[in-house]
Design a protein around this motif. Structure first.
Motif, PDB file in Angstrom:
ATOM      1  N   SER A 119      75.696  45.568  57.299  1.00 43.15           N
ATOM      2  CA  SER A 119      77.026  45.530  58.821  1.00 43.15           C
ATOM      3  C   SER A 119      77.750  44.688  58.198  1.00 43.15           C
ATOM      4  CB  SER A 119      75.525  44.080  59.295  1.00 43.15           C
ATOM      5  OG  SER A 119      76.436  42.886  58.587  1.00 43.15           O
ATOM      6  N   ARG A 120      78.115  44.750  56.784  1.00 40.62           N
ATOM      7  CA  ARG A 120      79.337  44.057  56.641  1.00 40.62           C
ATOM      8  C   ARG A 120      79.932  45.286  55.658  1.00 40.62           C
ATOM      9  NH1 ARG A 120      79.117  38.916  53.337  1.00 40.62           N
ATOM     10  NH2 ARG A 120      78.183  39.800  51.982  1.00 40.62           N
ATOM     11  N   GLY A 121      79.743  46.568  55.550  1.00 42.24           N
ATOM     12  CA  GLY A 121      80.020  47.424  54.928  1.00 42.24           C
ATOM     13  C   GLY A 121      80.026  47.880  54.056  1.00 42.24           C
ATOM     14  N   LEU A 122      78.625  47.426  53.393  1.00 45.00           N
ATOM     15  CA  LEU A 122      78.393  47.026  51.730  1.00 45.00           C
ATOM     16  C   LEU A 122      76.915  47.804  51.844  1.00 45.00           C
ATOM     17  CD1 LEU A 122      79.348  43.386  50.816  1.00 45.00           C
ATOM     18  CD2 LEU A 122      80.859  45.660  50.246  1.00 45.00           C
ATOM     19  N   THR A 123      76.078  47.623  50.932  1.00 43.48           N
ATOM     20  CA  THR A 123      74.683  47.878  50.527  1.00 43.48           C
ATOM     21  C   THR A 123      73.359  47.528  49.649  1.00 43.48           C
ATOM     22  OG1 THR A 123      73.300  49.849  51.168  1.00 43.48           O
ATOM     23  CG2 THR A 123      74.828  50.364  49.568  1.00 43.48           C
ATOM     24  N   LEU A 124      72.810  47.305  49.579  1.00 48.10           N
ATOM     25  CA  LEU A 124      71.796  47.718  48.237  1.00 48.10           C
ATOM     26  C   LEU A 124      71.069  48.422  47.616  1.00 48.10           C
ATOM     27  CD1 LEU A 124      70.151  43.825  49.357  1.00 48.10           C
ATOM     28  CD2 LEU A 124      72.276  44.341  48.501  1.00 48.10           C
ATOM     29  N   LEU A 125      71.488  48.912  46.228  1.00 50.58           N
ATOM     30  CA  LEU A 125      70.181  49.787  45.414  1.00 50.58           C
ATOM     31  C   LEU A 125      69.269  48.841  45.742  1.00 50.58           C
ATOM     32  CD1 LEU A 125      73.154  50.954  43.676  1.00 50.58           C
ATOM     33  CD2 LEU A 125      72.623  51.453  46.041  1.00 50.58           C
ATOM     34  N   THR A 126      67.806  50.033  44.627  1.00 56.83           N
ATOM     35  CA  THR A 126      66.741  49.703  44.416  1.00 56.83           C
ATOM     36  C   THR A 126      66.201  47.947  43.957  1.00 56.83           C
ATOM     37  OG1 THR A 126      66.143  51.949  44.221  1.00 56.83           O
ATOM     38  CG2 THR A 126      64.874  50.109  43.502  1.00 56.83           C
ATOM     39  N   PRO A 127      65.708  46.952  44.140  1.00 53.05           N
ATOM     40  CA  PRO A 127      65.975  46.030  42.820  1.00 53.05           C
ATOM     41  C   PRO A 127      64.795  45.369  41.974  1.00 53.05           C
ATOM     42  CG  PRO A 127      63.837  45.964  45.143  1.00 53.05           C
ATOM     43  CD  PRO A 127      64.813  46.795  45.485  1.00 53.05           C
ATOM     44  N   LEU A 258      72.217  52.850  37.768  1.00 52.65           N
ATOM     45  CA  LEU A 258      71.386  51.658  37.712  1.00 52.65           C
ATOM     46  C   LEU A 258      70.204  51.791  38.225  1.00 52.65           C
ATOM     47  CD1 LEU A 258      74.813  51.029  40.378  1.00 52.65           C
ATOM     48  CD2 LEU A 258      74.438  50.573  37.626  1.00 52.65           C
ATOM     49  N   ASP A 259      69.346  52.698  39.725  1.00 49.37           N
ATOM     50  CA  ASP A 259      68.362  52.578  39.492  1.00 49.37           C
ATOM     51  C   ASP A 259      67.770  52.251  38.675  1.00 49.37           C
ATOM     52  OD1 ASP A 259      68.875  51.818  42.111  1.00 49.37           O
ATOM     53  OD2 ASP A 259      68.559  54.308  42.318  1.00 49.37           O
ATOM     54  N   ALA A 260      67.847  53.033  37.428  1.00 54.83           N
ATOM     55  CA  ALA A 260      67.044  53.383  36.324  1.00 54.83           C
ATOM     56  C   ALA A 260      66.854  51.889  34.870  1.00 54.83           C
ATOM     57  CB  ALA A 260      67.729  54.280  35.161  1.00 54.83           C
ATOM     58  N   VAL A 261      68.024  51.037  34.833  1.00 59.45           N
ATOM     59  CA  VAL A 261      68.269  50.395  34.618  1.00 59.45           C
ATOM     60  C   VAL A 261      67.211  48.889  35.367  1.00 59.45           C
ATOM     61  CG1 VAL A 261      69.474  48.173  33.972  1.00 59.45           C
ATOM     62  CG2 VAL A 261      70.340  50.889  33.533  1.00 59.45           C
ATOM     63  N   ASN A 262      67.524  48.774  36.396  1.00 60.92           N
ATOM     64  CA  ASN A 262      66.658  47.948  37.901  1.00 60.92           C
ATOM     65  C   ASN A 262      65.067  48.357  37.535  1.00 60.92           C
ATOM     66  OD1 ASN A 262      68.682  46.664  38.092  1.00 60.92           O
ATOM     67  ND2 ASN A 262      68.380  46.539  39.989  1.00 60.92           N
ATOM     68  N   ALA A 263      65.381  49.336  36.953  1.00 58.32           N
ATOM     69  CA  ALA A 263      62.959  49.719  37.737  1.00 58.32           C
ATOM     70  C   ALA A 263      62.979  49.098  35.796  1.00 58.32           C
ATOM     71  CB  ALA A 263      63.341  51.172  37.524  1.00 58.32           C
ATOM     72  N   LEU A 264      63.521  48.680  34.811  1.00 59.91           N
ATOM     73  CA  LEU A 264      62.433  48.722  33.289  1.00 59.91           C
ATOM     74  C   LEU A 264      62.631  46.615  33.788  1.00 59.91           C
ATOM     75  CD1 LEU A 264      65.101  50.689  31.013  1.00 59.91           C
ATOM     76  CD2 LEU A 264      62.109  50.933  32.044  1.00 59.91           C
ATOM     77  N   LEU A 265      63.314  46.217  34.311  1.00 66.23           N
ATOM     78  CA  LEU A 265      63.505  43.934  34.521  1.00 66.23           C
ATOM     79  C   LEU A 265      62.329  44.013  35.267  1.00 66.23           C
ATOM     80  CD1 LEU A 265      67.793  44.654  35.255  1.00 66.23           C
ATOM     81  CD2 LEU A 265      66.071  44.441  32.725  1.00 66.23           C
ATOM     82  N   THR A 266      61.519  43.561  34.383  1.00 65.09           N
ATOM     83  CA  THR A 266      60.386  43.211  34.567  1.00 65.09           C
ATOM     84  C   THR A 266      60.530  41.831  34.010  1.00 65.09           C
ATOM     85  OG1 THR A 266      59.689  43.387  32.657  1.00 65.09           O
ATOM     86  CG2 THR A 266      58.316  45.400  34.005  1.00 65.09           C
ATOM     87  N   GLU A 267      60.152  40.829  34.695  1.00 67.36           N
ATOM     88  CA  GLU A 267      59.920  39.446  34.630  1.00 67.36           C
ATOM     89  C   GLU A 267      60.075  39.153  32.890  1.00 67.36           C
ATOM     90  OE1 GLU A 267      57.316  35.538  34.838  1.00 67.36           O
ATOM     91  OE2 GLU A 267      58.737  35.766  36.912  1.00 67.36           O
TER      92      GLU A 267
END
Length: 298
Positions: A119-127, A258-267
């Motif tokens: 709604s602000r002209g931004l977006t989120l990629l895969t968490p 960016l999605d590839a990096v985020n997918a690896l970031l487990t706790e």
């Protein structure tokens, strides 16, 4: 190629490099992307991960680390001083959107945060798979002795002391909120600065403590995290907040790395990254570089 989400072996040697939060640039020859990060170790490391993976994919990246709080870095994004940064989905709702009722699932939190940002002209990629949120930790020996699984089970221990950092005693995620939500009238607060709660809990100076779920100390001590079955701590996965116009312009060239990096970031992976930067004193840049190389992304 087989990917390893932890830094096993690679970060086993602590280099004599201090943690850096300086503003700088990463070499590249393609379109210019400016990546920002907030003012703590985990955000510095994630900013480096994003900057380095985009550089490896042909972007020219400017990295602005240590920008400031959620409010400050959000203003930097909306004023186009930066193009993207890592943010916690719950923080987006709690700090900016402020809905009357918070979502009751991690996915619902992500969807609500994404809708707000769009709604602000931004977006989120895969968490990310990991969340960095407040939690209640106890010694594992106490968990076994008293059969403690949830925060509410602390009532079985009777009168106990709880380590809380001073700024969070009266906050919506702090001591007062926990006492009210779980009816822990016999739990007394002991104010301790962030970081001091771990030795206090280990040594028996307190019976329970407010912790953050990606803190590296949780890898070193025999603690148990109690289930927050009332969900007062919310959900705090991390997603790149990015200007939507850039996603439309560059498409998967921007989003897939960016999605590839985020997918690896487990706790466990994020705890290891934080440990390398905060406790082994490797620079966030070196931590990110070794992680990406260990996972065949550079």
């Amino acid at each position: 190629m087989r990917r390893r989400t932890l830094l096993t072996g690679t970060l086993a040697v602590a280099a004599a490099a201090g943690v850096s939060a300086a503003t700088g640039s990463v070499a590249g020859t393609g379109p210019v992307i400016t990546v920002g990060s907030k003012q703590f170790t985990e955000s510095w490391v994630m900013g480096e991960l994003y900057a380095q993976i985009l550089t490896a994919r042909g972007f020219q990246v400017v990295l602005k680390s240590n920008i400031g709080s959620a409010d400050i870095i959000d203003r930097a994004l909306r004023s186009r001083q930066i193009d993207l940064y890592p943010e916690y989905t719950g923080v987006i709702l709690q700090t900016f959107a402020q809905p009357k009722h918070m979502p009751t699932t991690a996915h619902g939190t992500y969807l609500a945060a994404k809708e707000f940002e769009e709604s602000r002209g931004l977006t989120l990629l895969t968490p990310t798979p990991f969340q960095n949120r407040n939690a209640v930790a106890i010694r594992t020996s106490d968990a076994r002795e008293h059969r403690l699984r949830t925060v509410g089970d602390l009532r079985r221990m009777g009168s106990i002391s709880y380590a809380e950092y001073p700024d969070n005693i009266t906050g919506p995620l702090g001591y007062d909120a926990i006492v009210k939500a779980y009816g822990l009238s016999r739990m007394k607060v002991r104010p301790l600065n962030i970081g001091l709660q771990y030795p206090a809990l280990k040594n028996g100076d307190v019976d329970a403590a407010d912790v953050f779920t990606t803190d590296p100390q949780l890898r070193r001590y025999d603690f148990t995290i109690l289930d927050d079955d009332q969900a007062i701590f919310g959900f705090q996965n991390v997603s790149p907040v990015v200007r939507r116009s850039l996603v439309e312009e560059y498409g998967t060239r921007l989003t897939e790395p960016l999605d590839a990096v985020n997918a690896l970031l487990t706790e466990k992976a994020m705890q290891a990254l934080n440990e390398a930067a905060a406790m082994m004193r490797l620079s966030p840049a070196k931590v990110a570089d070794r992680f990406l190389r260990a996972n065949d992304l550079k």
